[in-house]
Write a protein that holds these residues in place. Structure first.
Motif, PDB file in Angstrom:
ATOM      1  N   LYS A 131       0.822  -1.212   0.000  1.00 45.03           N
ATOM      2  CA  LYS A 131       0.000   0.000   0.000  1.00 45.03           C
ATOM      3  C   LYS A 131       0.856   1.261   0.000  1.00 45.03           C
ATOM      4  O   LYS A 131       0.369   2.359  -0.230  1.00 45.03           O
ATOM      5  CB  LYS A 131      -0.920   0.011   1.241  1.00 45.03           C
ATOM      6  N   LEU A 132       2.152   1.096   0.303  1.00 46.56           N
ATOM      7  CA  LEU A 132       3.039   2.261   0.384  1.00 46.56           C
ATOM      8  C   LEU A 132       3.596   2.636  -0.988  1.00 46.56           C
ATOM      9  O   LEU A 132       3.754   1.798  -1.864  1.00 46.56           O
ATOM     10  CB  LEU A 132       4.205   1.981   1.332  1.00 46.56           C
ATOM     11  N   ASP A 133       3.902   3.926  -1.117  1.00 52.09           N
ATOM     12  CA  ASP A 133       4.532   4.380  -2.356  1.00 52.09           C
ATOM     13  C   ASP A 133       6.035   4.216  -2.171  1.00 52.09           C
ATOM     14  O   ASP A 133       6.676   4.989  -1.441  1.00 52.09           O
ATOM     15  CB  ASP A 133       4.169   5.849  -2.606  1.00 52.09           C
ATOM     16  N   GLU A 159       8.323   4.074  -4.677  1.00 46.91           N
ATOM     17  CA  GLU A 159       9.021   4.532  -5.871  1.00 46.91           C
ATOM     18  C   GLU A 159      10.362   5.165  -5.476  1.00 46.91           C
ATOM     19  O   GLU A 159      10.409   6.084  -4.657  1.00 46.91           O
ATOM     20  CB  GLU A 159       8.116   5.554  -6.590  1.00 46.91           C
TER      21      GLU A 159
END
Lengths: 484, 94
Positions: B43-45, B47
């Motif tokens: 669920k975490l970004d 990138e």
């Protein structure tokens, strides 16, 4: 239909460290069974591995020698499987992040250059040794004994790209690897004793087809000859199988030298699931750029470069410059001779090393590093020949005595009175005697057949027990005949 | 990601573990829970975030290549001991 073999080779090389990969136990395998073991290599609960610095250096050295990229970050993983020679139930190896990648070497296959890619080099620990009881092989054994002296001994696995296209190329590739690993001091390179092991992956495909065929892996190759032979036999087996409508199955096959056949060892159809995961007891290996640079700067001369130097600077021919390289001990001896040779021709030194001295060392089951004929003594001997003190023929006797006793050649020559006779008066007496006994030959020489002098020379040499200086004898014979 | 009973049985067989059928249900449940926990990461970004399997950035410690003899009582640790070796049963089945 014409087929093309596609071969990739995995070579396991034992690194020449004093201690094991993850503990301070000696790597000496010749000692009593299970004498070099500790809680770490026995896989006892709670024991923690600590990486050997020297093993890392050697792995990097091998990588540089094989033109690989040395990774600043590499990671150890656990390869999980059960076998009695594996005490921990897993082998610590490298999986997705090996220490070296993307290398290549150029080999010379019967005067044709070919580049073979090196996919990766990773570090791993060896397993223990099984001694099967009740039968020579595992198949008929009643039970087995486990010796863990070899467990955790450091290895590198060198994985080639599937660039090899014949049994001959396979052999030359492993021979070239062996030479490089030996000359960089990384591995003993002994196939017979198992410090270098090659597993050959072979598949065949119709010539021109892109898609690879199913491969079989051949193990138990204890010499270069059996490696080449096993690859040839396996290629033929697969060809025959396909032509007769069969299919090659993915499996490991064992080479049997006695029957000259490969037989199925275990099927790889249900692909092994080793459940690799990163080794939680070791944090990643980060190699400082400075350390990689330091190893690069301390790299010894590679065999290819050395061979070029021998040909260009020393005037050795192709054959001799290779022969003087293949035995590392012998090569070191030769290099030591070069340092002290003064005005002696390198080719002359090379001739004595490859010829008489090598024969003596081989017959004595010894090695050049233990040889009593030191480089200094060999150079002295060659100087004695060069100055005309002894003949080449006598020198062959002298070097035998040197090898046996370690005595100086000068002393041997003096004591045994084999010094070459270059006293004209003494030789003239022998020449006169021989000429008088062979008037017919003298007539022939007079008639211009100077070759006949060779016969008389032989007689004079016999008269002087081989101690006469040949050039002088020849001159005396011709002069005397012409005068008379 | 969900774990099936087949996955669990495969892992058990690879690890040579014998587990009672009713225990399997318990383990499957527990393992599924753990995997669901990990899904939080999805669920975490992330990138541009470097993968890190370890919390510390240090390199592993390197030991000098010096022999250290160890005294282990092997016989006491071996169920069967013969000719200075661990004795193990027949490896290949008939």
């Amino acid at each position: 239909m014409e087929f093309e073999p596609v071969i990739g080779i995995e070579v396991h090389a034992q690194l020449k460290t004093r201690t094991k990969l993850f503990c301070g136990c000696s790597t000496n395998s010749g000692e009593k069974r299970n004498s070099n073991v500790c809680p770490v290599c026995l896989g006892m609960p709670g024991a923690l591995p600590v990486l050997n610095k020297k093993a890392v250096e050697y792995a990097v050295r091998a990588g540089l020698a094989l033109n690989c990229t040395v990774k600043e970050l590499s990671v150890f993983s656990r390869k999980n499987y059960f076998y009695p020679d594996l005490p921990k139930g897993y082998q610590i190896s490298q999986f997705d992040l090996p220490v070296c990648e993307n290398g290549s070497i150029t080999i010379d296959v019967d005067n044709r250059k070919k580049t073979i890619g090196i996919q990766r080099i990773h570090m791993e620990e060896d397993a223990g040794k099984l001694i099967h009881q009740g039968s020579a092989s595992i198949a008929g054994a009643d039970y087995s004994l486990v010796d863990l002296n070899r467990a955790c001994v450091p290895l590198i696995e060198i994985v080639s790209e599937p660039d090899i296209r014949s049994a001959r190329e396979a052999r030359v590739y492993v021979e070239a690897l062996k030479l490089i690993l030996q000359h960089t001091g990384v591995c003993d390179g002994n196939l017979e004793e198992g410090s270098l092991r090659a597993d050959v992956n072979i598949s065949i495909r119709p010539l021109g087809q892109e898609k690879l065929g199913t491969r079989a892996e051949v193990k138990n190759l204890n010499s270069f000859r059996s490696l080449e032979r096993a690859a040839t036999v396996e290629i033929e087996r697969q060809k025959a199988l396909i032509i007769s409508g069969g299919k090659v199955v993915q499996q490991t096959r064992n080479w049997d030298d006695a029957s000259q056949k490969t037989t199925a060892l275990r099927s790889k159809e249900e692909a092994h699931d080793y459940r690799y995961f990163q080794e939680p007891d070791l944090i990643p290996l980060r190699l400082p750029v400075a350390m990689i640079r330091e190893i690069k700067n301390s790299m010894p001369e590679l065999p290819v470069k050395k061979m070029e130097r021998y040909k260009a600077d020393l005037g050795l021919n192709d054959f001799n410059s290779y022969q003087i390289l293949v035995d590392c001990d012998m090569n070191r001896y030769f290099e030591e001779c070069l340092l002290i040779k003064e005005d002696i021709e390198p080719s002359e030194i090379c001739k004595w090393i490859l010829g008489d001295l090598n024969a003596l060392v081989k017959d004595g089951n010894s090695s050049f590093s233990e040889c009593k004929v030191t480089p200094e003594k060999l150079i002295t001997l060659v100087k004695l020949i060069k100055s005309g003190k002894i003949s080449g023929k006598i020198a062959k006797e002298v070097i035998k005595k040197m090898y046996e006793t370690g005595a100086d050649p000068e002393n041997i020559v003096k004591e045994s009175g084999v010094e070459q006779i270059s006293d004209t008066d003494m030789l003239q007496a022998a020449v006169d005697k021989v000429l008088a006994a062979n008037p017919d030959v003298v007539l022939k020489i007079k008639a211009g057949k100077t070759n006949s002098a060779n016969f008389l020379m032989g007689q004079v040499m016999r008269e002087t027990r081989g101690q006469a200086q040949p050039d002088l004898v020849r001159k005396l014979i011709l002069d005397t005949v012409n005068k008379g | 990601m969900s774990l099936t009973m087949k996955d669990l049985e495969q892992v058990l067989s690879l690890a040579n573990l014998d587990v009672e059928p009713h225990e399997k249900e318990i383990y499957l449940d527990q393992l599924t829970n753990i995997l669901e926990q990990m899904e939080t990461l999805g669920k975490l970004d992330l990138e541009g975030v470097k993968p890190s399997a370890y919390a510390c950035e240090h390199s592993t410690f390197l030991r000098e290549d010096i022999v250290k003899q160890s005294a282990v009582s092997l016989e006491k640790n071996a169920p069967e001991w013969e000719l200075n070796s661990f004795r193990v049963p027949k490896i290949l089945a008939d």
